[in-house]
Write an enzyme that holds these catalytic residues in place. Structure first.
Site, PDB file in Angstrom:
ATOM      1  N   PHE A   1       0.857  -1.193   0.000  1.00 50.68           N
ATOM      2  CA  PHE A   1       0.000   0.000   0.000  1.00 50.68           C
ATOM      3  C   PHE A   1       0.889   1.237   0.000  1.00 50.68           C
ATOM      4  CE2 PHE A   1      -2.307   3.541   1.837  1.00 50.68           C
ATOM      5  CZ  PHE A   1      -3.466   3.530   1.085  1.00 50.68           C
TER       6      PHE A   1
ATOM      7  N   ASP B   1       9.409   2.554   1.654  1.00 51.48           N
ATOM      8  CA  ASP B   1       8.264   3.301   2.162  1.00 51.48           C
ATOM      9  C   ASP B   1       8.133   3.040   3.661  1.00 51.48           C
ATOM     10  OD1 ASP B   1       5.787   4.258   2.918  1.00 51.48           O
ATOM     11  OD2 ASP B   1       4.693   3.412   1.219  1.00 51.48           O
TER      12      ASP B   1
ATOM     13  N   LYS C   1       3.194   9.574   8.364  1.00 54.02           N
ATOM     14  CA  LYS C   1       2.303   9.354   9.504  1.00 54.02           C
ATOM     15  C   LYS C   1       2.806   9.868  10.859  1.00 54.02           C
ATOM     16  CE  LYS C   1      -0.749   5.756   7.825  1.00 54.02           C
ATOM     17  NZ  LYS C   1      -0.395   5.245   6.500  1.00 54.02           N
TER      18      LYS C   1
END
Ligand SMILES: *Cc1c(COP(=O)(O)O)cnc(C)c1O
Length: 405
Positions: free
Chosen positions: A138, A225, A254
């Site tokens: 993702f 990532d 995040k």
């Protein structure tokens, strides 16, 4: 997850229906605890999806941000940005890399990484560069990042997808070696060190070391990532540091701003000079408020030893979950590292979200059957024990009474 039943009256008639929301709204928080607008209290095992690194209303973060808001929020990238340089220098020190680009979210950090990969290819004469990406990955919901994502549900309805991706299975070195032969235009390998939305699936340390070697051999960029698994969550600053490797490009987001929107692409020497004036930019990216949030987050993490905390409390949480769940038919595996844990069940368990909230615990479910815990890094041992006890009870009850709401 099964969307909660639609109420007869739409409680948010003006907000677009992009989320299946639970029937509660949060009012305020303190530490690892959150209260809803009806006064119910929740233990936060979700941390706003790995965002609230310092929990809620942290006594060191709040005054720093208040001071920053009173002084300067935003000026644009027309002018020098000392706070960008300060946060970039810190990220370089912690990662061993050399330059940082700031943006506002995870997908933006990944979008920048993909642009770096393509231009890195063009700069060496590859006109149609390709990037190796992964099943179950993702990377976000922009057109390019959803194309890189390995989940048909995220892509459905948004074709045509962006081309230039070669997809492989995680932890399969032979697949990469085959791709190198079959796809001479590959310029980069792009993966999450621990897949988050895909169900908490870690790349092994051996696999990461093999990737580093193959990227060196083929002159590819190794792009990791760490939007979800980075910023201390696993007990090191970056999850790839457990493998002892140094990547070329690391997108972050995040947890970096403790809730203030921020994204960053941290680059090593092979990637740091690829983007030149005019190649990329963003209006909000690197603004003073977001930079201050990042600087203070990292400073408080160091001052309060939150890496050590993530490692020890994460290990304790995992041990308590193992104690609660071992031997239960229906529990497949507990995996992850530090305070990024997944519990895989043998069946879809989206209903656990509402059951947990009703039981006073915030969690999420990814990949249909994996309960995900990504709590604030300030979680203490007593709170970890509480999460394990509540969740153990909920999972037992769910496996025994799947129909009961
Ligand atoms: C959440 C996430 C993203 C997307 O971040 P947004 O801020 O929602 O755009 C990208 N990659 C990973 C690994 C993520 O967990």
């Amino acid at each position: 997850m099964n969307a909660p039943e639609k109420p007869a009256v739409d409680p948010e008639p003006h907000v677009m229906h992009t989320y299946g929301r639970l029937p509660m709204a949060m009012s305020h928080g303190e530490g690892c605890w959150v209260w809803d607008t009806d006064g119910n209290k929740y233990l936060d095992g979700l941390g706003g999806i790995a965002v609230n690194t310092l929990g809620h209303a942290h006594p060191k973060l709040v005054p720093a941000l208040q001071e920053q808001i009173g002084r300067l929020i935003h000026t644009s990238n027309y002018y020098g940005a000392p706070l960008q340089e300060e946060l970039a220098a810190k990220l370089c020190e912690l990662s061993g890399l050399t330059r940082v680009f700031f943006c506002n979210s995870g997908l933006e950090a990944n979008e920048a990484a993909l642009k770096i990969a393509r231009k890195f290819g063009h700069d060496k004469g590859i006109e149609r560069p390709e990037v190796i990406v992964y099943e179950k990955a993702f990377h976000g919901r922009s057109i390019a990042t959803l194309s890189a994502t390995g989940n048909p549900k995220v892509q459905a309805g948004f074709g045509p997808l962006v081309e230039g991706f070669v997809r492989v299975q995680l932890n399969d070195v032979a697949a990469i070696e085959n791709a190198a032969v079959a796809h001479p235009n590959v310029v980069a390998v792009f993966l999450e060190v621990i897949q988050g939305e895909g169900g908490i699936n870690p790349a092994t340390n051996d696999y990461l070391r093999d990737l580093r070697r193959l990227c060196d051999e083929h002159d590819w960029l190794l792009m990791l990532d760490e939007v979800q698994c980075g910023t201390g969550r696993t007990g090191k600053w970056f999850a790839h540091q457990w493998a002892g490797i140094v990547p070329d490009v690391v997108p972050l987001a995040k947890g970096l701003g403790s809730g203030v929107p921020i994204g960053a692409v941290v680059c090593g020497p092979r990637a740091a000079e690829v983007l030149q004036p005019g190649n990329h930019g963003t209006t909000f990216g690197g603004n003073a408020l977001a930079m201050r949030a990042g600087i203070e987050t990292l400073r408080i993490m160091e001052e309060d030893h939150l890496l050590e905390n993530a490692a020890t409390v994460g290990a304790a949480l995992r041990a308590s979950l193992t104690r609660e769940l071992t031997g239960l038919a229906g529990v497949v595996e507990i995996r992850g590292q530090g305070l990024m844990l997944g519990i895989e069940l043998d069946r879809p368990c989206g209903d656990l979200l509402l059951r947990a909230a009703r039981g006073g615990l915030l969690i999420s479910v990814t990949a249909d059957r994996v309960v995900r815990l990504v709590p604030p890094l300030i979680l203490n041992l007593a709170e970890a024990e509480q999460i394990a006890t509540i969740l153990g009870g909920l999972i037992k009850d769910f496996l025994e009474n799947p129909e009961q709401p």
